[in-house]
Design an enzyme around this catalytic site. Structure first.
Site, PDB file in Angstrom:
ATOM      1  N   CYS A  31     -81.288   2.715 -16.101  1.00  0.00           N
ATOM      2  CA  CYS A  31     -80.382   2.817 -17.229  1.00  0.00           C
ATOM      3  C   CYS A  31     -81.055   2.211 -18.462  1.00  0.00           C
ATOM      4  O   CYS A  31     -81.510   1.066 -18.415  1.00  0.00           O
ATOM      5  CB  CYS A  31     -79.084   2.091 -16.914  1.00  0.00           C
ATOM      6  SG  CYS A  31     -78.016   1.928 -18.349  1.00  0.00           S
ATOM      7  N   CYS A  77     -78.680  -1.156 -19.553  1.00  0.00           N
ATOM      8  CA  CYS A  77     -78.585  -2.396 -18.772  1.00  0.00           C
ATOM      9  C   CYS A  77     -79.722  -2.545 -17.770  1.00  0.00           C
ATOM     10  O   CYS A  77     -79.847  -3.592 -17.140  1.00  0.00           O
ATOM     11  CB  CYS A  77     -77.241  -2.490 -18.068  1.00  0.00           C
ATOM     12  SG  CYS A  77     -77.099  -1.383 -16.665  1.00  0.00           S
ATOM     13  N   ASP A  84     -66.853  32.832 -13.942  1.00  0.00           N
ATOM     14  CA  ASP A  84     -67.803  31.724 -13.947  1.00  0.00           C
ATOM     15  C   ASP A  84     -68.487  31.665 -12.582  1.00  0.00           C
ATOM     16  O   ASP A  84     -68.164  30.855 -11.737  1.00  0.00           O
ATOM     17  CB  ASP A  84     -67.056  30.422 -14.236  1.00  0.00           C
ATOM     18  CG  ASP A  84     -68.008  29.288 -14.562  1.00  0.00           C
ATOM     19  OD1 ASP A  84     -69.214  29.549 -14.739  1.00  0.00           O
ATOM     20  OD2 ASP A  84     -67.547  28.141 -14.623  1.00  0.00           O
ATOM     21  N   TYR A 143     -67.174  40.596  -8.217  1.00  0.00           N
ATOM     22  CA  TYR A 143     -66.348  41.300  -9.209  1.00  0.00           C
ATOM     23  C   TYR A 143     -67.248  42.033 -10.191  1.00  0.00           C
ATOM     24  O   TYR A 143     -68.075  41.405 -10.855  1.00  0.00           O
ATOM     25  CB  TYR A 143     -65.465  40.309  -9.977  1.00  0.00           C
ATOM     26  CG  TYR A 143     -64.265  39.879  -9.191  1.00  0.00           C
ATOM     27  CD1 TYR A 143     -63.110  40.654  -9.170  1.00  0.00           C
ATOM     28  CD2 TYR A 143     -64.294  38.704  -8.442  1.00  0.00           C
ATOM     29  CE1 TYR A 143     -62.001  40.268  -8.434  1.00  0.00           C
ATOM     30  CE2 TYR A 143     -63.187  38.310  -7.695  1.00  0.00           C
ATOM     31  CZ  TYR A 143     -62.048  39.101  -7.698  1.00  0.00           C
ATOM     32  OH  TYR A 143     -60.958  38.720  -6.963  1.00  0.00           O
ATOM     33  N   CYS A 186     -75.851   5.631 -14.288  1.00  0.00           N
ATOM     34  CA  CYS A 186     -76.183   4.219 -14.122  1.00  0.00           C
ATOM     35  C   CYS A 186     -75.283   3.691 -13.007  1.00  0.00           C
ATOM     36  O   CYS A 186     -74.114   4.027 -12.935  1.00  0.00           O
ATOM     37  CB  CYS A 186     -75.896   3.499 -15.434  1.00  0.00           C
ATOM     38  SG  CYS A 186     -75.760   1.720 -15.264  1.00  0.00           S
ATOM     39  N   LYS A 243     -64.867  31.728 -25.486  1.00  0.00           N
ATOM     40  CA  LYS A 243     -64.967  30.659 -24.495  1.00  0.00           C
ATOM     41  C   LYS A 243     -63.717  29.791 -24.501  1.00  0.00           C
ATOM     42  O   LYS A 243     -63.252  29.389 -25.561  1.00  0.00           O
ATOM     43  CB  LYS A 243     -66.192  29.778 -24.785  1.00  0.00           C
ATOM     44  CG  LYS A 243     -67.517  30.514 -24.697  1.00  0.00           C
ATOM     45  CD  LYS A 243     -67.839  30.968 -23.284  1.00  0.00           C
ATOM     46  CE  LYS A 243     -68.307  29.858 -22.390  1.00  0.00           C
ATOM     47  NZ  LYS A 243     -69.727  29.596 -22.418  1.00  0.00           N
ATOM     48  N   CYS A 290     -71.679  -1.884 -16.900  1.00  0.00           N
ATOM     49  CA  CYS A 290     -72.723  -1.634 -17.893  1.00  0.00           C
ATOM     50  C   CYS A 290     -72.062  -1.411 -19.260  1.00  0.00           C
ATOM     51  O   CYS A 290     -71.143  -0.609 -19.388  1.00  0.00           O
ATOM     52  CB  CYS A 290     -73.518  -0.397 -17.479  1.00  0.00           C
ATOM     53  SG  CYS A 290     -74.556   0.268 -18.784  1.00  0.00           S
ATOM     54  N   LYS A 346     -63.886  36.240 -18.189  1.00  0.00           N
ATOM     55  CA  LYS A 346     -65.300  35.917 -18.042  1.00  0.00           C
ATOM     56  C   LYS A 346     -65.443  35.078 -16.769  1.00  0.00           C
ATOM     57  O   LYS A 346     -65.008  33.938 -16.721  1.00  0.00           O
ATOM     58  CB  LYS A 346     -65.818  35.148 -19.257  1.00  0.00           C
ATOM     59  CG  LYS A 346     -67.314  34.941 -19.208  1.00  0.00           C
ATOM     60  CD  LYS A 346     -67.836  34.436 -20.538  1.00  0.00           C
ATOM     61  CE  LYS A 346     -69.345  34.465 -20.578  1.00  0.00           C
ATOM     62  NZ  LYS A 346     -69.951  33.559 -19.607  1.00  0.00           N
ATOM     63  N   GLU A 350     -61.519  41.473 -20.802  1.00  0.00           N
ATOM     64  CA  GLU A 350     -61.664  41.054 -19.403  1.00  0.00           C
ATOM     65  C   GLU A 350     -61.763  39.537 -19.329  1.00  0.00           C
ATOM     66  O   GLU A 350     -61.980  38.880 -20.324  1.00  0.00           O
ATOM     67  CB  GLU A 350     -62.974  41.619 -18.815  1.00  0.00           C
ATOM     68  CG  GLU A 350     -63.013  43.112 -18.749  1.00  0.00           C
ATOM     69  CD  GLU A 350     -64.407  43.638 -18.454  1.00  0.00           C
ATOM     70  OE1 GLU A 350     -65.330  42.828 -18.231  1.00  0.00           O
ATOM     71  OE2 GLU A 350     -64.561  44.860 -18.457  1.00  0.00           O
TER      72      GLU A 350
HETATM   73  S1  IVH Z   1     -70.442  41.814 -19.854  1.00  0.00           S
HETATM   74  C1  IVH Z   1     -74.892  42.411 -21.871  1.00  0.00           C
HETATM   75  N1  IVH Z   1     -68.311  40.917 -18.732  1.00  0.00           N
HETATM   76  O1  IVH Z   1     -71.481  36.241 -18.705  1.00  0.00           O
HETATM   77  C2  IVH Z   1     -74.015  41.423 -21.246  1.00  0.00           C
HETATM   78  N2  IVH Z   1     -70.264  39.569 -18.619  1.00  0.00           N
HETATM   79  O2  IVH Z   1     -72.889  35.046 -21.016  1.00  0.00           O
HETATM   80  C3  IVH Z   1     -72.771  42.107 -20.810  1.00  0.00           C
HETATM   81  N3  IVH Z   1     -69.972  37.494 -17.368  1.00  0.00           N
HETATM   82  O3  IVH Z   1     -74.675  37.396 -17.974  1.00  0.00           O
HETATM   83  C4  IVH Z   1     -72.050  41.215 -19.933  1.00  0.00           C
HETATM   84  N4  IVH Z   1     -67.865  37.824 -16.853  1.00  0.00           N
HETATM   85  O4  IVH Z   1     -73.032  37.288 -16.055  1.00  0.00           O
HETATM   86  C5  IVH Z   1     -69.594  40.672 -18.998  1.00  0.00           C
HETATM   87  N5  IVH Z   1     -66.326  40.309 -17.754  1.00  0.00           N
HETATM   88  C6  IVH Z   1     -67.610  40.045 -18.018  1.00  0.00           C
HETATM   89  C7  IVH Z   1     -68.266  38.878 -17.578  1.00  0.00           C
HETATM   90  C8  IVH Z   1     -69.599  38.672 -17.907  1.00  0.00           C
HETATM   91  C9  IVH Z   1     -68.906  37.000 -16.727  1.00  0.00           C
HETATM   92  C10 IVH Z   1     -71.276  36.794 -17.444  1.00  0.00           C
HETATM   93  C11 IVH Z   1     -72.423  37.709 -17.217  1.00  0.00           C
HETATM   94  C12 IVH Z   1     -73.358  37.512 -18.371  1.00  0.00           C
HETATM   95  C13 IVH Z   1     -72.857  36.254 -18.962  1.00  0.00           C
HETATM   96  C14 IVH Z   1     -73.123  36.278 -20.441  1.00  0.00           C
END
Ligand code: IVH
Length: 672
Positions: free
Chosen positions: A403, A406, A130, A236, A421, A326, A426, A128, A126
């Site tokens: 700062c 400076c 943000d 989501y 700063c 990441k 600077c 991730k 999936e």
């Molecule tokens: S699964 C037990 N799936 O990333 C944790 N987390 O760094 C299982 N997050 O706290 C999480 N997208 O808020 C999962 N497709 C995804 C995600 C996801 C974002 C976030 C989530 C979690 C954090 C962990």
């Protein structure tokens, strides 16, 4: 209307409205017109006005928000909301796969037969998101509680705010909902809605949000839910938490069930039959992240089988059945000075700590032991603190008011992460810009200690000066031997071939990191384009809003920028996208133009020119701004003069041959 009848009609209306809300906001496929939808809504509002005691918090009429609250209640998560372990390289994912198989192999004896390494595991892949992690609790199919993640164990009750999100069902759409169902996921704001919100805020003289995640988090944690209702937020889902009786065996089944309940589908969801395919997914989306209309900071790879997930369990910090890959992050460099350690083959003693909230969030204190990694494989960043190693001497960090270099006032603008700063000339700012440039351009050896010296001695007052450095100057620096100096000069030389995307990132234009540089260089392939482009044209790029566009235009409008770029060009910097240059691109002197003048002692000029061409370069007879090097033999004449006046580097025959040997050696190493 009779009370009994009203009760029935209200129930029918609420179901209808929820269904059409789902068609519209989740599926993006409405079945009725807006006017028809409004009609249903008005009828419900009318009935609720007649029978105020029948109004419930989960009525669709309540999505507009409720009276403000003083503070949020606390919610204890029965199953903690954990973090994820991070992976940065394909090999980290392979190591994860090995670890998973090893644990399953030994902990679950019957499985040892099924999983002798060669057999692959199925992974759900999936994006991730943000955004802001939240947990939604449904009892008997009704939305009962919505909470923030908080510290993972306790969060805040933000139910009223979450009710205003149209992508969150107030009642589940399935026929026979479970007694209890917890859906976990992330609240996000799209880039487009974020830009629009910030524009509105600026127009009202309010401070803009720093990024979509802050905007989403700020919106959801409003004490006045009417404000939340006015913000464009989406939910989501990414997992199921607590459930009464679990009807599914795999994560993908769980996600399909949640979808049937009326939630959004996880974009880009993919079931991979092996870790290699999961890696391909991660890399594919890393390259395509610009296509996603909201912030995504990586991909998540999860063991798909829920019973295997259970066997794998979790540490106090994160589950063993999932890992986050990441995507590279651009970071600003500030100072966290540490005992030097080796990370990814280079020594690191400084890391990015510009973000006060992150320092607080991660609770990083002076004297702490920390876990380091390199964001984008270049810039060191502190991942976490080893709290168990504390001895009580650690002091919390306090951001200074002035700062430290400076002495000018240091301020943190609202909505910004960094304290800055206020003095643009600077010395620390200037040398940080050079340092950032060198780091992003892959000159790994040109670290803070060297840059500070270069700046102090006047050898490098801007990024272009780095390319004028000569061996005899370098060896004068503290703790610099000839070997190291040569290595650094090679890195400096090599950096001239970096991609345009890297160069744009390296300039450190405010608000332009890797992601934006990526968007820009997908459209523009030559640095010259940036001097021409207008703010409007930039804003036509998805993901670039008015404030980023303005920042770019302002940067390229400055005479100083033009001067630096011209200097870089004269030093032979690659200023065009290399992918648009064909064939010769892989050769070391691609894009380099040589002019020979005067008689060479060891070889005929034609032969020297041929040697240049064999390495991808070009040879011409006249000197211009486009010339990379002028090579002088005996009795050089006017071409040498012209080179001097244009600032084109001049080589004698010996230096030319040395350069030749160097690129050939480098090439040899490459093949070795
Ligand atoms: S699964 C037990 N799936 O990333 C944790 N987390 O760094 C299982 N997050 O706290 C999480 N997208 O808020 C999962 N497709 C995804 C995600 C996801 C974002 C976030 C989530 C979690 C954090 C962990």
């Amino acid at each position: 209307m009779e009370r009994e009848q009203a009760i029935q009609r209200i129930d029918v209306l609420r179901r209808l409205i929820e269904r059409h809300r789902w068609r519209y906001y989740v599926l993006d496929a409405p079945e009725i017109s807006d006017a028809q939808f409004d009609g249903l809504m008005r009828e419900l509002q009318g009935l609720e006005a007649e029978h105020p005691d029948l109004v419930t918090p989960n009525s669709p009429t309540q999505r507009v928000g409720a009276p403000p609250v003083k503070e949020f209640g606390t919610v204890r998560h029965r199953i903690p909301l954990l973090s994820l372990d991070n992976a940065f390289l394909a090999d980290d994912l392979r190591a994860f796969d090995k670890r998973v198989k090893r644990i399953l192999g030994s902990d679950a004896l019957p499985r040892a037969i099924q999983l002798p390494g060669a057999i692959d595991l199925e992974y759900a892949c999936e994006l991730k998101f943000d955004g802001l992690a939240v947990s939604l609790l449904y009892r008997q199919g009704q939305f009962a509680l919505g909470a923030t993640r908080g510290d993972g164990h306790e969060g805040e009750d933000i139910s009223t705010n979450l009710r205003t999100l149209r992508s969150i069902p107030l009642r589940l759409l399935v026929e026979d909902p479970p007694e209890l169902l917890e859906v976990r996921g992330e609240v996000i704001m799209t880039f487009a809605d974020f830009e629009a919100l910030n524009e509105e805020r600026l127009a009202r003289n309010e401070n803009p949000f720093a990024n979509p995640r802050n905007a989403a988090a700020g919106s959801v944690r409003q004490q006045d839910s009417k404000i939340t209702a006015g913000r464009k937020l989406s939910f989501y889902p990414y997992s199921v938490g607590e459930t009464s009786g679990s009807p599914f065996r795999t994560h993908d089944q769980a996600m399909a069930y949640i979808r049937a309940c009326g939630f959004k589908e996880t974009p880009a969801f993919h079931l991979a039959p092996s870790i290699e395919e999961a890696i391909a997914f991660c890399q594919e989306w890393q390259a395509k992240r610009g296509e996603i209309p909201f912030g995504v900071d990586g991909a998540v790879v999860k063991v798909n089988d829920l019973s295997l997930q259970e066997q794998l369990g979790a540490t106090t910090h994160s589950p063993r059945w999932a890992i986050a890959y990441k995507f590279p992050a651009a970071e600003e460099i500030t100072v966290a000075v540490m005992t030097p350690v080796e990370v990814d083959g280079s020594t690191v003693s400084h890391a990015s700590l510009h973000n006060e909230d992150e320092v607080r969030g991660k609770d990083i204190r002076v004297g702490d032991w920390v876990v380091l990694h390199k964001a984008g494989a270049v810039i060191p960043e502190i991942l976490s603190v080893l709290a168990e190693r504390r001895n009580g001497q650690e002091r919390p960090f306090q951001m200074p008011a002035n700062c430290p270099v400076c002495g000018a006032e240091a301020v943190r603008l609202e909505g910004e992460a960094a304290t800055r700063c206020t003095n643009i000339s600077c010395p620390a700012q200037v040398s940080e810009r050079i340092l950032h440039f060198c780091a992003v351009m892959g000159m790994e050896g040109v670290g803070p200690a060297i840059v500070v010296q270069l700046y102090k001695t006047g050898l490098a007052k801007d990024v272009a000066d780095v390319y004028s450095l000569r061996l005899e100057q370098m060896v004068e620096l503290e703790r610099m031997g000839a070997t190291l100096a040569k290595k650094l000069l090679e890195q400096i030389e090599g950096s001239k071939q970096q991609s345009l995307r890297q160069l744009i990132t390296a300039f450190g234009i405010p608000q332009v990191g890797w992601h934006v540089a990526d968007l820009l260089t997908q459209r523009y392939h030559d640095i010259e384009d940036f001097f021409q482009v207008s703010g409007e044209e930039l804003q036509a790029i998805h993901g670039i809003g008015p404030s980023i566009a303005e920042s770019i235009v302002v940067f390229f409008r400055q005479a100083e920028t033009r001067r630096i770029v011209e200097e870089l060009r004269n030093f032979g910097m690659q200023l065009r996208d290399t992918s648009s240059i064909q064939e010769n691109e892989a050769l070391p002197w691609a894009g380099k133009n040589f002019v020979f003048t005067g008689a060479l002692a060891t070889l005929p000029r034609e032969q020297a020119e041929e040697m240049v061409r064999a390495r991808g370069g070009t040879a011409s007879s006249s000197v211009s701004r486009k010339t990379s090097f002028v090579v002088i033999g005996e009795k050089p004449g006017s071409k040498a003069e012209k080179a001097r006046s244009l600032g084109v580097p001049i080589l004698d025959e010996g230096q030319f041959l040395e350069m030749l040997t160097r690129v050939d050696e480098k090439k040899g190493n490459h093949h070795a």
